[in-house]
Design a protein around this motif. Structure first.
Motif, short mmCIF file in Angstrom:
data_model
loop_
_atom_site.label_atom_id
_atom_site.label_comp_id
_atom_site.label_asym_id
_atom_site.label_seq_id
_atom_site.Cartn_x
_atom_site.Cartn_y
_atom_site.Cartn_z
N LEU A 268 4.02 5.35 -5.76
CA LEU A 268 3.93 5.23 -7.21
C LEU A 268 2.94 6.24 -7.78
N ALA A 269 1.80 6.41 -7.11
CA ALA A 269 0.80 7.37 -7.58
C ALA A 269 1.35 8.79 -7.52
N SER A 270 2.10 9.10 -6.47
CA SER A 270 2.66 10.45 -6.33
C SER A 270 3.67 10.74 -7.43
N ILE A 271 4.52 9.76 -7.72
CA ILE A 271 5.53 9.96 -8.76
C ILE A 271 4.88 10.10 -10.14
N GLU A 272 3.91 9.26 -10.41
CA GLU A 272 3.26 9.32 -11.72
C GLU A 272 2.51 10.64 -11.90
N LYS B 188 0.84 -1.21 0.00
CA LYS B 188 0.00 0.00 0.00
C LYS B 188 0.87 1.25 0.00
N THR B 189 1.95 1.23 0.76
CA THR B 189 2.88 2.37 0.78
C THR B 189 3.51 2.56 -0.60
N ASP C 97 10.33 12.81 -3.37
CA ASP C 97 10.54 12.68 -1.93
C ASP C 97 10.71 11.20 -1.61
N ASP C 98 11.89 10.79 -1.19
CA ASP C 98 12.18 9.37 -1.00
C ASP C 98 11.95 8.89 0.44
#
Length: 488
Positions: free
Chosen positions: A179-183, A173-174, A200-201
């Motif tokens: 993944l959604a944030s990067i895309e 889930k994390t 942001d890593d």
């Protein structure tokens, strides 16, 4: 799974209990129409067909192919209706008397009346494909069967109830959120030239930490599954065989005051405070002209090389001899660096590599009749622990077992606070996911675009999906379920 004959819904049957004289035996059936097929060999066919799920019907198993009908055994048939069953299909479990002849005859009758013989693990496989269990829970079933101690069983139960699945699901889930944030950054950047700077890593590093923790857990879980190899060794008449018998709580080894009584090794499984241990009693270490005893001494030395931990037993009345000192110097070291797990220290003067010293516990026996000797401070030896016991009175035995447990746990970095991985397959998938995340964290620093990070995260999700069974490469299921026993 077609090469193994795992055909969904086809009625299958298997003997689910050991073929040995017992009070009860169980023959398990599952699949489409299985209750109707059992009814054909049941004395009260209509009652069985009318039975609701999770109920039992009393009657007889009857061979109706002969005239008059031949009664086989008085039984109780447990009825389960899909999807509220172990496999998610209709099921029937025949509880009969446990004589091998009775169980096998009922099994033969079922296979002669429309049932196929189940393959190893086929019932659990059906539970998996019907959504009754993920792959971690399915593997935990066999882990519970193979458990050698209550502690190893408890660890498998943690996975069976879904704790490992939940931990992996939280990680996924994390990753999906990252993944959604990067895309979103890729699709709608505020500044196309600074996309990488917007990455942001923090969450990804937390995932990396979680995956590393899971990987580290495998050593602990493997210890509780496979057990440790512990060798009792030392001079003759030190009390090794007496200690062996005391730990086993049975007279397995011959005990005598005659030197060289034990000429070959004995072994047995035992629990050391929950850790399964394969314990070896060995021939005493001494020089001898007896050819047979010489072979026994050499076998002792060979076993110490293979051991995970050595228990070196010394007679407190005799004290430490020069032969003991020679052995202890070879197998222990003052230099703490030589005892650190996973390290090899290279000599500055040569290319020789010092072997890692395995744990050794110095055991002073017969403390009920003699005080243990003091170890001279100038000796270059450093055992992992020193314990005083009496194999005769059992004094100090509890301290010894707890000491061994603590050393094994420390050596294997055991963390009992969280659920761990249950198989080598799970460990490899987790390691692959960890490698993908580690690569994704380094990608922006190496000048790669965020597309590369996205690919690494997607790869990690696939590897985690393999653990739970959401992603199933062609050979994975055969590998997992072929290890199961018949009837599971």
């Amino acid at each position: 799974m077609s090469n193994k004959g795992y055909t969904p819904e086809e009625p299958i049957t298997a003997i689910a209990t050991a073929l040995a004289p017992a009070a009860l035996g169980i023959v398990r059936c599952s699949g489409k129409g299985c209750i109707e097929l059992v009814a054909q060999v049941f004395s009260r066919s209509n009652k069985l067909l009318e039975a609701k799920g999770n109920t039992s019907v009393y009657g007889w198993i009857v061979d109706k192919s002969v005239t008059p009908h031949q009664r086989i055994d008085e039984v109780l048939v447990n009825v389960f209706k899909g999807p509220r069953s172990f496999t998610g299909e209709d099921m029937a479990e025949i509880n009969c008397h446990g004589g091998p002849a009775i169980v096998t005859e009922i099994f033969r009758l079922l296979t002669s009346n429309g049932f196929r013989i189940a393959n190893p693990g086929e019932f659990t496989f059906r539970a998996f494909i019907n959504g009754k269990a993920d792959l971690t829970r399915a593997e935990a079933v066999q882990e519970i069967i193979d458990a050698k101690t209550n502690e190893s069983r408890n660890k498998a139960v943690d996975r069976l109830v879904g704790n490992l699945y939940q931990r992996i699901d939280d990680i996924k889930k994390t990753l999906i959120h990252v993944l959604a944030s990067i895309e979103a950054e890729i699709e709608y950047p505020e500044d196309e030239e600074t996309i990488a700077d917007a990455f942001d890593d923090k969450e990804l590093r937390q995932v990396q930490k979680e995956l590393q923790s899971l990987c580290d857990s495998w050593a602990s879980e493997k210890l509780y599954q496979d057990g440790a190899k512990i060798v009792l060794c030392g001079p003759t008449n030190a009390g090794k065989s007496s200690l062996f018998n005391t730990l086993l709580k049975e007279e397995r080894a011959i005990v005598s005051e005659i030197h060289g009584t034990t000429r070959d090794w004995l072994e047995s499984w035992i629990s050391f405070s929950g850790i399964p241990v394969r314990l070896f009693d060995t021939a005493g270490l001494r020089k001898t002209d007896d050819v047979i005893e010489q072979h026994g001494v050499q076998r002792t030395l060979d076993l110490t090389e293979e051991a995970d931990l050595i228990l070196y037993v010394i007679d407190s009345k005799v004290g430490i001899t020069s032969k003991d000192i020679d052995f202890l110097k070879e197998h222990t070291a003052k230099n703490d660096e030589a005892n650190k797990e996973g390290t090899e220290k290279h000599s500055a003067k040569s290319n020789e590599t010092l072997k890692e010293k395995k744990p050794l516990v110095l055991v002073f026996n017969k403390c009920d009749i003699a005080n243990p000797p003091q170890i001279p401070s100038n000796l270059d030896i450093c055992p992992s622990a020193i314990v005083q016991i009496s194999a005769k009175t059992s004094e100090g035995i509890g301290i010894l077992t707890n000491t061994v447990k603590n050393i094994l746990e420390k050596t294997n970095h055991i963390n009992t606070q969280t659920v761990g991985l249950g198989s080598k397959r799970q460990k490899q998938c987790t390691q692959n996911a960890l490698d993908s995340i580690s690569h994704g964290l380094e990608a922006p620093k190496l000048g790669f675009t965020l597309d590369a990070v996205v690919q690494d995260i997607e790869d990690a999700l696939d590897f985690l999906g393999e653990i739970t069974g959401e992603v199933t490469p062609e050979d994975i299921l055969d590998t997992v379920f072929s290890r199961f026993c018949l009837g599971k």
